[in-house]
Design a protein around this motif. Structure first.
Motif, PDB file in Angstrom:
ATOM      1  N   LEU B 345       0.823  -1.212   0.000  1.00  0.00           N
ATOM      2  CA  LEU B 345       0.000   0.000   0.000  1.00  0.00           C
ATOM      3  C   LEU B 345       0.856   1.260   0.000  1.00  0.00           C
ATOM      4  N   GLY B 346       2.166   1.097  -0.005  1.00  0.00           N
ATOM      5  CA  GLY B 346       3.047   2.249   0.020  1.00  0.00           C
ATOM      6  C   GLY B 346       3.304   2.725   1.437  1.00  0.00           C
ATOM      7  N   HIS B 347       4.334   3.503   1.614  1.00  0.00           N
ATOM      8  CA  HIS B 347       4.724   4.037   2.919  1.00  0.00           C
ATOM      9  C   HIS B 347       4.938   2.933   3.934  1.00  0.00           C
ATOM     10  N   GLY B 348       5.300   1.767   3.480  1.00  0.00           N
ATOM     11  CA  GLY B 348       5.604   0.685   4.410  1.00  0.00           C
ATOM     12  C   GLY B 348       4.386  -0.098   4.868  1.00  0.00           C
ATOM     13  N   PHE B 349       3.229   0.221   4.345  1.00  0.00           N
ATOM     14  CA  PHE B 349       2.016  -0.525   4.724  1.00  0.00           C
ATOM     15  C   PHE B 349       1.801  -1.688   3.760  1.00  0.00           C
ATOM     16  N   THR B 350       1.376  -2.800   4.286  1.00  0.00           N
ATOM     17  CA  THR B 350       1.144  -3.986   3.472  1.00  0.00           C
ATOM     18  C   THR B 350      -0.184  -4.602   3.864  1.00  0.00           C
ATOM     19  N   LEU B 351      -0.943  -4.986   2.865  1.00  0.00           N
ATOM     20  CA  LEU B 351      -2.206  -5.661   3.135  1.00  0.00           C
ATOM     21  C   LEU B 351      -2.095  -7.088   2.623  1.00  0.00           C
ATOM     22  N   SER B 352      -2.382  -8.034   3.489  1.00  0.00           N
ATOM     23  CA  SER B 352      -2.236  -9.432   3.101  1.00  0.00           C
ATOM     24  C   SER B 352      -3.570 -10.144   3.309  1.00  0.00           C
ATOM     25  N   SER B 353      -3.983 -10.901   2.311  1.00  0.00           N
ATOM     26  CA  SER B 353      -5.228 -11.655   2.470  1.00  0.00           C
ATOM     27  C   SER B 353      -4.969 -13.113   2.130  1.00  0.00           C
ATOM     28  N   THR B 354      -5.548 -13.989   2.904  1.00  0.00           N
ATOM     29  CA  THR B 354      -5.300 -15.420   2.744  1.00  0.00           C
ATOM     30  C   THR B 354      -6.618 -16.172   2.760  1.00  0.00           C
ATOM     31  N   LEU B 355      -6.712 -17.158   1.903  1.00  0.00           N
ATOM     32  CA  LEU B 355      -7.876 -18.047   1.928  1.00  0.00           C
ATOM     33  C   LEU B 355      -7.365 -19.478   1.922  1.00  0.00           C
ATOM     34  N   ARG B 356      -7.876 -20.268   2.819  1.00  0.00           N
ATOM     35  CA  ARG B 356      -7.537 -21.683   2.839  1.00  0.00           C
ATOM     36  C   ARG B 356      -8.837 -22.483   2.856  1.00  0.00           C
ATOM     37  N   ALA B 357      -8.833 -23.607   2.192  1.00  0.00           N
ATOM     38  CA  ALA B 357     -10.017 -24.456   2.226  1.00  0.00           C
ATOM     39  C   ALA B 357      -9.597 -25.894   2.007  1.00  0.00           C
ATOM     40  N   GLY B 358     -10.374 -26.811   2.514  1.00  0.00           N
ATOM     41  CA  GLY B 358     -10.057 -28.226   2.343  1.00  0.00           C
ATOM     42  C   GLY B 358     -11.307 -29.070   2.416  1.00  0.00           C
ATOM     43  N   LEU B 359     -11.260 -30.187   1.726  1.00  0.00           N
ATOM     44  CA  LEU B 359     -12.405 -31.096   1.713  1.00  0.00           C
ATOM     45  C   LEU B 359     -11.893 -32.530   1.720  1.00  0.00           C
ATOM     46  N   LEU B 360     -12.505 -33.343   2.525  1.00  0.00           N
ATOM     47  CA  LEU B 360     -12.082 -34.736   2.682  1.00  0.00           C
ATOM     48  C   LEU B 360     -13.314 -35.600   2.481  1.00  0.00           C
ATOM     49  N   MET B 361     -13.251 -36.532   1.528  1.00  0.00           N
ATOM     50  CA  MET B 361     -14.422 -37.357   1.221  1.00  0.00           C
ATOM     51  C   MET B 361     -14.050 -38.830   1.317  1.00  0.00           C
ATOM     52  N   PRO B 362     -14.908 -39.644   1.923  1.00  0.00           N
ATOM     53  CA  PRO B 362     -14.671 -41.081   1.833  1.00  0.00           C
ATOM     54  C   PRO B 362     -14.918 -41.528   0.396  1.00  0.00           C
ATOM     55  N   LEU B 363     -14.248 -42.549  -0.049  1.00  0.00           N
ATOM     56  CA  LEU B 363     -14.482 -43.024  -1.415  1.00  0.00           C
ATOM     57  C   LEU B 363     -15.885 -43.629  -1.498  1.00  0.00           C
ATOM     58  N   PRO B 364     -16.507 -43.568  -2.678  1.00  0.00           N
ATOM     59  CA  PRO B 364     -17.924 -43.930  -2.804  1.00  0.00           C
ATOM     60  C   PRO B 364     -18.303 -45.266  -2.184  1.00  0.00           C
ATOM     61  N   ASN B 365     -17.534 -46.323  -2.430  1.00  0.00           N
ATOM     62  CA  ASN B 365     -17.983 -47.614  -1.900  1.00  0.00           C
ATOM     63  C   ASN B 365     -17.141 -48.067  -0.715  1.00  0.00           C
ATOM     64  N   SER B 366     -16.676 -47.102   0.039  1.00  0.00           N
ATOM     65  CA  SER B 366     -15.857 -47.447   1.195  1.00  0.00           C
ATOM     66  C   SER B 366     -16.715 -47.464   2.450  1.00  0.00           C
ATOM     67  N   THR B 367     -16.476 -48.445   3.296  1.00  0.00           N
ATOM     68  CA  THR B 367     -17.234 -48.523   4.537  1.00  0.00           C
ATOM     69  C   THR B 367     -16.394 -48.047   5.714  1.00  0.00           C
ATOM     70  N   LYS B 368     -15.116 -47.835   5.466  1.00  0.00           N
ATOM     71  CA  LYS B 368     -14.222 -47.459   6.554  1.00  0.00           C
ATOM     72  C   LYS B 368     -14.444 -45.990   6.929  1.00  0.00           C
ATOM     73  N   LYS B 423      13.360  -1.877   9.451  1.00  0.00           N
ATOM     74  CA  LYS B 423      13.650  -3.154  10.106  1.00  0.00           C
ATOM     75  C   LYS B 423      12.520  -4.143   9.822  1.00  0.00           C
ATOM     76  N   PRO B 424      12.845  -5.437   9.858  1.00  0.00           N
ATOM     77  CA  PRO B 424      11.775  -6.416   9.577  1.00  0.00           C
ATOM     78  C   PRO B 424      10.846  -6.619  10.770  1.00  0.00           C
ATOM     79  N   ILE B 425      10.334  -5.542  11.288  1.00  0.00           N
ATOM     80  CA  ILE B 425       9.364  -5.649  12.380  1.00  0.00           C
ATOM     81  C   ILE B 425       8.222  -4.704  12.052  1.00  0.00           C
ATOM     82  N   LYS B 426       7.028  -5.224  12.193  1.00  0.00           N
ATOM     83  CA  LYS B 426       5.850  -4.452  11.770  1.00  0.00           C
ATOM     84  C   LYS B 426       4.768  -4.544  12.829  1.00  0.00           C
ATOM     85  N   ALA B 427       3.952  -3.497  12.860  1.00  0.00           N
ATOM     86  CA  ALA B 427       2.718  -3.603  13.640  1.00  0.00           C
ATOM     87  C   ALA B 427       1.737  -4.418  12.819  1.00  0.00           C
ATOM     88  N   HIS B 428       0.894  -5.159  13.483  1.00  0.00           N
ATOM     89  CA  HIS B 428       0.051  -6.135  12.792  1.00  0.00           C
ATOM     90  C   HIS B 428      -1.391  -6.016  13.282  1.00  0.00           C
TER      91      HIS B 428
END
Lengths: 272, 513
Positions: B345-368, B423-428
Motif C-alpha cells: 500500500l506504500g509508505h511501508g504498509f502492506t495488506l495481506s489476504s489469505t484463503l484456505r479451504a479443504g475437503l475430505l471425502m470417503p471413497l464412494p464404496n468405502s465402509t471405513k 527493520k523487519p518488524i511491523k505492527a500487525h
C-alpha cells in the motif's frame, strides 16, 4: 476486593457471540445408556464366544454372575487402557480391565464366592493360579509354536484383521511379543515339559471337578470361568481335521472336563 | 545485425519501489557494463566455431555426463550462440547441484589449428573453457528449530554426488520437546517429548538430453526421490494420543521458479495410534490401532512473494490432492488449497489476504470411517488466531476431533513502526475467520445417521454455517527462517466447544494466514 486482570476485564466486557456447537459427539458407547459393554476379540463365525481365551474368561465370568451387559467386537488391544483385551465400560462410563472388572461385577452383581468356605477359597486361588499358568502357557505355546496350528489357525486369525502387507508384519510382531513373554517365564521352551505340566494341571482339575456340576458344587465361581475359557478354546480352536494336537488330546482324555465344557457352553453361550 | 538470435529472456525481478540514489561511481560502472554489453551484442552474429571444450576441476562427477550436458556448445555457429549455449550449459551443470562454482572462459585455440582444420579454411575457432569447482561431498548440519508448541533439535547428514551424477543420499533426524508443557503442566502424564522424525532419502536429478538452441527453461528442473521415514507424533495435548508412522515414499518433483513446483508422490504409510490417554474421549479411543495408508498425491506450489516470511507484495498458491485407497485400509479423497495475495500500500504498509479451504471425502464404496489422523484441524496462532491450537471445530470432551471440510480467511494489515521502518518488524492488525465441519452434523446426542454427502452439500453446509471469528493487534517480526508474532487477540464469534485463546497469543512458524 480481588484484583482482576485488566486484560480479562476487557475480554469479558467485549461481546462474544456464541453459536451452538457444530457437532455433538455421539454418546460413546452408542448404546442404551447404563448398560455396560464388554469389548472382546471377535468370535469365530459360529459362536458368540471370543477366540481369545482371556476374553472368554471374562465373558464366562459375567455370564455366571448374571451381570447384565452387551458385547462389542474389537480387535485393537490399543483401545483398552491396559493395552489388552477385554475391557469393560461400566454403566457410569468408567473403563475397566482385568481385576477391576472382577471387582466391579462383585460389587454390582454379587459375589459368586460368598458361599465358599475358607478351605474352598484357598483351593480356588491355587487352582486358578494353576490353570492361569500351566494351561495358559501350553495354549500359547501350541498356538504359536505348533506349526500346523500356527499356519492354519493363529496366523490366519490375525492376518484377517489387517490389509496386506501390514497383516504379515503385525502377526509376526505379535508372535515375537508372545515368545518374549514366554521366555520371560521359562528360560527354555521345551515342548514335552510344557505339555506334561499342562497334563498334570488337567489331571488335578479333573480330580477336583469329579462329577460335580461346577468346581465348587452347584454354583459357578471364578475358577469355572478360568478353566472353561482354556478348555473351550483348546477344544474349539485346536480342532484340526486329520491331525492330533497333543494339548487337545490331553484334554480329551478327561471325560468329565469335556462334558463340563460342553455343558457350560450349552447353558450360557448356546445361540438361541 | 538484424538476424541475430535473441538472447534468452531473463525473468527480471520486479523493479524496487524505492529507487536507490545512484552515485557517480556506480553510474560509471553501469556505463562501462553497458558498453561491454553493446560490444558483445553488436558482434553476436560474427561467425565463430567451437574448436574444443575443456572442463577443469572435475574430480568425482562422471565426465560422460558433463560432456553430454555441455555438448550443444559444439554446434554453435556464431559468437552469440557460443555465449548463449555456454550460459545454458553452466545452468545445466548447476542443476546437478554438485558444483559450487561454474565459470566460462573463451580462449583462442593453439596456433596451427586453423591450418589443419579440414572443415574449411578461414573459419574462426574458439576454445571454451569451463572452470568448475565441486562442492564438498559430505555435509552435516545440526540445528534447532522452533514452532508453536515445541522446540526441535535436528541433525542432517548428506552425501552429495554419491554416484557422480548429482545423486544424493540424505539422513535427517529430529527430536522435538515441549518445554512449555514440561514447565507449565503439573500433570506428569504429558511426556515432554512431542515427536521425533527420521528420514533416509535418496534423490536423483532427471536430466533431459540437452539440445542446441533449446532453453533450459523449457524443461523444468526435475528430481526423483525415494524416502523411508519414521515419525512419532505426540498429540496428547489436544487429541489424547500418540501416533507412530513408518512409511516409504517415491516422489517426482519438478521445480520452476516462475511456473511453480509440482510434486507427485506415492506413499505407503503404516500408522499406529497408540498410548490413548486414560481420560481420552470415546471418539479418539475408537480410532486406536494400526492402519495402512497407500496414497497417490500431487501438490503444486507457486510462490511469487518477495519474502515468504514477512512479504510486502506478491502471490502464493498451494494446492494439494490426495487419493488414498490403492490397497491398505484407509480410503479417502482429499483436496486442500491455499491462496495468498499481498499488496503493497506504500509508505511501508502492506495488506495481506489469505484463503484456505479443504475437503475430505470417503471413497464412494468405502465402509471405513475416516480417522482422526486424516482429518483437518483448524485454529491456532498460524491459522485462526485467537483460538487454541486445533481449537476450532468438533470436539469430544477435551479432544479436538478434526473435521472433513473447512475454510479459513485471514486479512492482515502490516504497518511500519516509528523509527523502525527499515527493520523487519511491523505492527500487525488482523481479522481471521474460519469454520471446520465434521462429515456428519449432529446436534443431539442420539446416534448420527451418516447421510451420504457430496462435495456440493458439504460446501453449502460449510458456507451457510457461521464461522468462528477473531480480530486483534500485535507485532510481527521476521527472522531469517521464521516469523514471530505476538498478538492481542479477541475472539468475536465462536461456537460452543471452540477452545478460545483470547488475550496475548504467541506465534512462531513459517506459514501464516
Amino acid at each position: 476486593m480481588p484484583w482482576v486482570n485488566p486484560s480479562t476485564k476487557l475480554q469479558n466486557a467485549l461481546p462474544l457471540k456464541t453459536h451452538p456447537a457444530v457437532f455433538v459427539p455421539a454418546a460413546w458407547p452408542a448404546e442404551p445408556a447404563g448398560v455396560p459393554i464388554l469389548y472382546i476379540f471377535p468370535p469365530s463365525k459360529q459362536a458368540i464366544t471370543s477366540v481369545d481365551a482371556e476374553c472368554v474368561k471374562y465373558q464366562a465370568f459375567l455370564a455366571f454372575s448374571n451381570y447384565k451387559h452387551t458385547i462389542q467386537e474389537c480387535h485393537e488391544p490399543g483401545m483398552s487402557p491396559s493395552g489388552q483385551l477385554p475391557f469393560l465400560i461400566a454403566s457410569d462410563g468408567r473403563i475397566l480391565t482385568g481385576r477391576q472388572i472382577v471387582e466391579e461385577v462383585k460389587n454390582t452383581a454379587g459375589d459368586l464366592e460368598s458361599r465358599l468356605t475358607d478351605v474352598e477359597r484357598a483351593d480356588l486361588t491355587s487352582f486358578t493360579l494353576l490353570a492361569e499358568t500351566k494351561l495358559d502357557f501350553a495354549l500359547l505355546f501350541t498356538l504359536w509354536y505348533d506349526n500346523r496350528i500356527r499356519d492354519t489357525v493363529t496366523f490366519p486369525m490375525y492376518e484377517a484383521l489387517y490389509p496386506w502387507p501390514l497383516n504379515k508384519i503385525l502377526s509376526r510382531q505379535i508372535r515375537a511379543e508372545k515368545t518374549e513373554w514366554m521366555l520371560s517365564r521359562k528360560s527354555v521352551l521345551k515342548r514335552d515339559e510344557i505339555l506334561s505340566d499342562a497334563k498334570q494341571a488337567l489331571a488335578a482339575l479333573s480330580t477336583l471337578l469329579g462329577s460335580q456340576l461346577f468346581f465348587f458344587g452347584s454354583k459357578a465361581s471364578f475358577l469355572d470361568a478360568v478353566v472353561f475359557s482354556y478348555l473351550h478354546v483348546i477344544l474349539s480352536q485346536l480342532a484340526l481335521p486329520g491331525a492330533d494336537v497333543p494339548l487337545r488330546e490331553a484334554v480329551m482324555r478327561h471325560d468329565n472336563l469335556v462334558q463340563y465344557c460342553r455343558r457350560v457352553f450349552n447353558t450360557f453361550f448356546a445361540l438361541t | 545485425m538484424d538476424s541475430q538470435p535473441p538472447l534468452p529472456e531473463m525473468h527480471q525481478p520486479p523493479p524496487s519501489a524505492s529507487a536507490a540514489v545512484i552515485d557517480d561511481a556506480a553510474y560509471f560502472r553501469q556505463n562501462e557494463a553497458r558498453r561491454l554489453t553493446d560490444l558483445v551484442t553488436s558482434s553476436q552474429s560474427r561467425p565463430l566455431h567451437v574448436h574444443s571444450i575443456r572442463i577443469d576441476g572435475i574430480t568425482h562427477t562422471r565426465s560422460t555426463l558433463v560432456e553430454q550436458l555441455v555438448s550443444p556448445i559444439l554446434q554453435s555457429e556464431t559468437l552469440g550462440d557460443v555465449i548463449a549455449e555456454s550460459r545454458e550449459a553452466c545452468q545445466r551443470l548447476n542443476r546437478l547441484g554438485v558444483f559450487r562454482d561454474v565459470a566460462v572462459t573463451l580462449d583462442t585455440p593453439p596456433r596451427g589449428v586453423e591450418a589443419g582444420g579440414a572443415a574449411g579454411v578461414g573459419r574462426e575457432l574458439v576454445d571454451v573453457v569451463l572452470t568448475v569447482k565441486e562442492g564438498p561431498r559430505f555435509y552435516a548440519r545440526t540445528g534447532a528449530d522452533f514452532s508453536n508448541y515445541d522446540t526441535t533439535t535436528n541433525i542432517t547428514t548428506k552425501i552429495s554426488n554419491a554416484l557422480g551424477g548429482g545423486e544424493y543420499l540424505e539422513a535427517n533426524a529430529s527430536y522435538a520437546v515441549q518445554p512449555g508443557v514440561a514447565l507449565n503442566e503439573s500433570a506428569a502424564a504429558f511426556a515432554s517429548e512431542t515427536g521425533s522424525y527420521f528420514q533416509l532419502l535418496a534423490s536423483k536429478p532427471l536430466l533431459p538430453t540437452p539440445r542446441f538452441r533449446r532453453a533450459n527453461r523449457a524443461d523444468p528442473e526435475a528430481r526423483i526421490e525415494v524416502a523411508a521415514y519414521n515419525t512419532n507424533r505426540n498429540a496428547q495435548l489436544h487429541q489424547s494420543h500418540d501416533e507412530q508412522t513408518k512409511g516409504l515414499a517415491v516422489r517426482y518433483k519438478t521445480a520452476d521458479p516462475y511456473y511453480g513446483n509440482h510434486e507427485f508422490a506415492y506413499d505407503v504409510a503404516w500408522r499406529h495410534l497408540h498410548n490413548i490417554a486414560a481420560d481420552a474421549s470415546g471418539s479418539i479411543r475408537k480410532d486406536a490401532g494400526h492402519t495402512l495408508k497407500s496414497a497417490l498425491s500431487h501438490s503444486f506450489t507457486r510462490d511469487h512473494r518477495d519474502d515468504p516470511m514477512l512479504p510486502t507484495q506478491g502471490t502464493y498458491v498451494r494446492v494439494r490432492e490426495e487419493l488414498a485407497g490403492l490397497g491398505g485400509d484407509v480410503q479417502f479423497a482429499k483436496g486442500e488449497a491455499e491462496g495468498q495475495y499481498i499488496r503493497n500500500l506504500g509508505h511501508g504498509f502492506t495488506l495481506s489476504s489469505t484463503l484456505r479451504a479443504g475437503l475430505l471425502m470417503p471413497l464412494p464404496n468405502s465402509t471405513k470411517p475416516i480417522r482422526v489422523n486424516d482429518r483437518f484441524v483448524l485454529g491456532g496462532p498460524n491459522s485462526v488466531r485467537g483460538f487454541a491450537q486445533s481449537g476450532v471445530g468438533p470436539v469430544d470432551k477435551k479432544d479436538s476431533l478434526g473435521g472433513t471440510a473447512y475454510y479459513a480467511l485471514g486479512l492482515s494489515l502490516f504497518a511500519p513502526l516509528p523509527r523502525l521502518a527499515d527493520k523487519p518488524i511491523k505492527a500487525h492488525f488482523f481479522a481471521n475467520a474460519g469454520s471446520l465441519l465434521p462429515s456428519t452434523i449432529s446436534t443431539s446426542t442420539t446416534i448420527a445417521t451418516p447421510t451420504p454427502t457430496t462435495p456440493a452439500t458439504q460446501f453449502s453446509t460449510l458456507l451457510s454455517s457461521p464461522p468462528s471469528v477473531s480480530a486483534g493487534v500485535g507485532l510481527a517480526v521476521r527472522f531469517s527462517i521464521l516469523r514471530l508474532e505476538l498478538n492481542y487477540c479477541l475472539p468475536l464469534v465462536a461456537r460452543a466447544g471452540d477452545r478460545m485463546a483470547g488475550g496475548l497469543q504467541f506465534g512462531v512458524g513459517v506459514s501464516y494466514m
